[in-house]
Scaffold this motif. Structure first.
Motif, PDB file in Angstrom:
ATOM      1  N   SER A  86      49.578  60.563  87.127  1.00 51.58           N
ATOM      2  CA  SER A  86      48.984  60.131  85.856  1.00 51.58           C
ATOM      3  C   SER A  86      48.507  61.319  85.037  1.00 51.58           C
ATOM      4  N   ASP A  87      47.843  62.241  85.690  1.00 50.13           N
ATOM      5  CA  ASP A  87      47.345  63.422  84.998  1.00 50.13           C
ATOM      6  C   ASP A  87      48.485  64.219  84.385  1.00 50.13           C
ATOM      7  N   MET A  88      49.538  64.444  85.172  1.00 46.00           N
ATOM      8  CA  MET A  88      50.680  65.193  84.658  1.00 46.00           C
ATOM      9  C   MET A  88      51.370  64.439  83.525  1.00 46.00           C
ATOM     10  N   ALA A  89      51.464  63.131  83.633  1.00 42.06           N
ATOM     11  CA  ALA A  89      52.097  62.332  82.583  1.00 42.06           C
ATOM     12  C   ALA A  89      51.309  62.449  81.276  1.00 42.06           C
ATOM     13  N   LEU A  90      49.996  62.455  81.369  1.00 44.43           N
ATOM     14  CA  LEU A  90      49.173  62.612  80.165  1.00 44.43           C
ATOM     15  C   LEU A  90      49.373  63.993  79.541  1.00 44.43           C
ATOM     16  N   VAL A  91      49.484  65.010  80.369  1.00 48.23           N
ATOM     17  CA  VAL A  91      49.732  66.362  79.859  1.00 48.23           C
ATOM     18  C   VAL A  91      51.093  66.421  79.173  1.00 48.23           C
ATOM     19  N   TYR A  92      52.109  65.843  79.806  1.00 47.28           N
ATOM     20  CA  TYR A  92      53.445  65.829  79.214  1.00 47.28           C
ATOM     21  C   TYR A  92      53.435  65.069  77.880  1.00 47.28           C
ATOM     22  N   ALA A  93      52.767  63.931  77.847  1.00 48.86           N
ATOM     23  CA  ALA A  93      52.701  63.134  76.615  1.00 48.86           C
ATOM     24  C   ALA A  93      51.999  63.926  75.511  1.00 48.86           C
ATOM     25  N   TYR A  94      50.921  64.584  75.855  1.00 45.15           N
ATOM     26  CA  TYR A  94      50.201  65.392  74.866  1.00 45.15           C
ATOM     27  C   TYR A  94      51.097  66.509  74.333  1.00 45.15           C
ATOM     28  N   ALA A  95      51.783  67.192  75.237  1.00 39.22           N
ATOM     29  CA  ALA A  95      52.660  68.295  74.831  1.00 39.22           C
ATOM     30  C   ALA A  95      53.793  67.810  73.932  1.00 39.22           C
ATOM     31  N   ALA A  96      54.261  66.598  74.183  1.00 34.39           N
ATOM     32  CA  ALA A  96      55.345  66.024  73.382  1.00 34.39           C
ATOM     33  C   ALA A  96      54.821  65.261  72.168  1.00 34.39           C
ATOM     34  N   GLN A  97      53.512  65.236  72.008  1.00 31.22           N
ATOM     35  CA  GLN A  97      52.839  64.512  70.923  1.00 31.22           C
ATOM     36  C   GLN A  97      53.223  63.037  70.915  1.00 31.22           C
ATOM     37  N   GLN A  98      53.304  62.448  72.110  1.00 35.82           N
ATOM     38  CA  GLN A  98      53.587  61.025  72.260  1.00 35.82           C
ATOM     39  C   GLN A  98      52.273  60.260  72.338  1.00 35.82           C
ATOM     40  N   GLN A  99      52.242  59.095  71.731  1.00 36.22           N
ATOM     41  CA  GLN A  99      51.051  58.253  71.766  1.00 36.22           C
ATOM     42  C   GLN A  99      50.944  57.457  73.066  1.00 36.22           C
ATOM     43  N   VAL A 145      52.575  56.785  77.243  1.00 40.82           N
ATOM     44  CA  VAL A 145      53.325  57.280  78.387  1.00 40.82           C
ATOM     45  C   VAL A 145      54.302  56.177  78.779  1.00 40.82           C
ATOM     46  N   ASP A 146      55.592  56.468  78.667  1.00 38.93           N
ATOM     47  CA  ASP A 146      56.592  55.450  78.992  1.00 38.93           C
ATOM     48  C   ASP A 146      57.325  55.814  80.280  1.00 38.93           C
ATOM     49  N   ALA A 147      58.225  54.934  80.687  1.00 40.95           N
ATOM     50  CA  ALA A 147      58.951  55.124  81.943  1.00 40.95           C
ATOM     51  C   ALA A 147      59.766  56.407  81.938  1.00 40.95           C
ATOM     52  N   ASP A 148      60.363  56.743  80.811  1.00 38.48           N
ATOM     53  CA  ASP A 148      61.165  57.962  80.743  1.00 38.48           C
ATOM     54  C   ASP A 148      60.303  59.201  80.976  1.00 38.48           C
ATOM     55  N   LEU A 149      59.099  59.183  80.444  1.00 33.61           N
ATOM     56  CA  LEU A 149      58.197  60.312  80.637  1.00 33.61           C
ATOM     57  C   LEU A 149      57.779  60.419  82.108  1.00 33.61           C
ATOM     58  N   ILE A 150      57.501  59.283  82.723  1.00 33.48           N
ATOM     59  CA  ILE A 150      57.140  59.281  84.144  1.00 33.48           C
ATOM     60  C   ILE A 150      58.296  59.846  84.973  1.00 33.48           C
ATOM     61  N   LYS A 151      59.512  59.430  84.651  1.00 32.77           N
ATOM     62  CA  LYS A 151      60.682  59.937  85.378  1.00 32.77           C
ATOM     63  C   LYS A 151      60.809  61.449  85.213  1.00 32.77           C
ATOM     64  N   GLU A 152      60.539  61.944  84.011  1.00 38.72           N
ATOM     65  CA  GLU A 152      60.597  63.389  83.771  1.00 38.72           C
ATOM     66  C   GLU A 152      59.555  64.122  84.613  1.00 38.72           C
ATOM     67  N   VAL A 153      58.349  63.590  84.650  1.00 35.84           N
ATOM     68  CA  VAL A 153      57.284  64.195  85.450  1.00 35.84           C
ATOM     69  C   VAL A 153      57.689  64.206  86.924  1.00 35.84           C
ATOM     70  N   VAL A 154      58.204  63.081  87.406  1.00 38.04           N
ATOM     71  CA  VAL A 154      58.588  62.987  88.813  1.00 38.04           C
ATOM     72  C   VAL A 154      59.707  63.983  89.134  1.00 38.04           C
ATOM     73  N   ARG A 155      60.693  64.081  88.256  1.00 37.25           N
ATOM     74  CA  ARG A 155      61.785  65.051  88.488  1.00 37.25           C
ATOM     75  C   ARG A 155      61.211  66.465  88.599  1.00 37.25           C
ATOM     76  N   ASP A 156      60.311  66.816  87.690  1.00 39.93           N
ATOM     77  CA  ASP A 156      59.724  68.147  87.715  1.00 39.93           C
ATOM     78  C   ASP A 156      58.846  68.354  88.948  1.00 39.93           C
ATOM     79  N   ARG A 157      58.094  67.352  89.309  1.00 38.81           N
ATOM     80  CA  ARG A 157      57.208  67.448  90.482  1.00 38.81           C
ATOM     81  C   ARG A 157      58.010  67.499  91.779  1.00 38.81           C
ATOM     82  N   LYS A 158      59.162  66.860  91.809  1.00 38.18           N
ATOM     83  CA  LYS A 158      60.005  66.916  93.004  1.00 38.18           C
ATOM     84  C   LYS A 158      60.449  68.350  93.269  1.00 38.18           C
TER      85      LYS A 158
END
Length: 72
Positions: free
Chosen positions: A16-29, A31-44
Motif C-alpha cells: 500500500s505504501d509503495m502504491a501510494l508513492v507510485y500514484a503520487y509520482a505519476a500524479q494519479q488521484q 490507485v488502480d489495479a494496473d498500478l498495483i501490478k506495476e508495484v508488485v512487478r518492481d517489488r518482485k
C-alpha cells in the motif's frame, strides 16, 4: 492486494505504501489495479513476492476486482 500479499498485514502495508508513492509520482488521484501490478512487478525484482506465480496472482486479482465491481 490480498492475492499478492497472502493477507499478511506487513506485506499489505508495504504494498500500500509503495502504491501510494507510485500514484503520487505519476500524479494519479487513485490507485488502480494496473498500478498495483506495476508495484508488485518492481517489488518482485527486489524479492518481496518471491515464490508466487505471476499468472496466478493476476488471475486472483482480476477475479477479486470483478467481484468488487459487481457489488458497486
Amino acid at each position: 492486494m490480498h492475492a499478492y500479499s497472502g493477507g499478511v498485514p506487513r506485506v499489505i502495508n508495504t504494498l500500500s505504501d509503495m502504491a501510494l508513492v507510485y500514484a503520487y509520482a505519476a500524479q494519479q488521484q487513485t490507485v488502480d489495479a494496473d498500478l498495483i501490478k506495476e508495484v508488485v512487478r518492481d517489488r518482485k525484482k527486489g524479492g518481496l513476492f518471491a515464490g508466487r506465480d505471476e499468472s496466478e496472482e493476476v488471475e486472483e486479482t482480476e477475479a477479486f476486482l470483478d467481484a468488487v465491481r459487481k457489488r458497486e
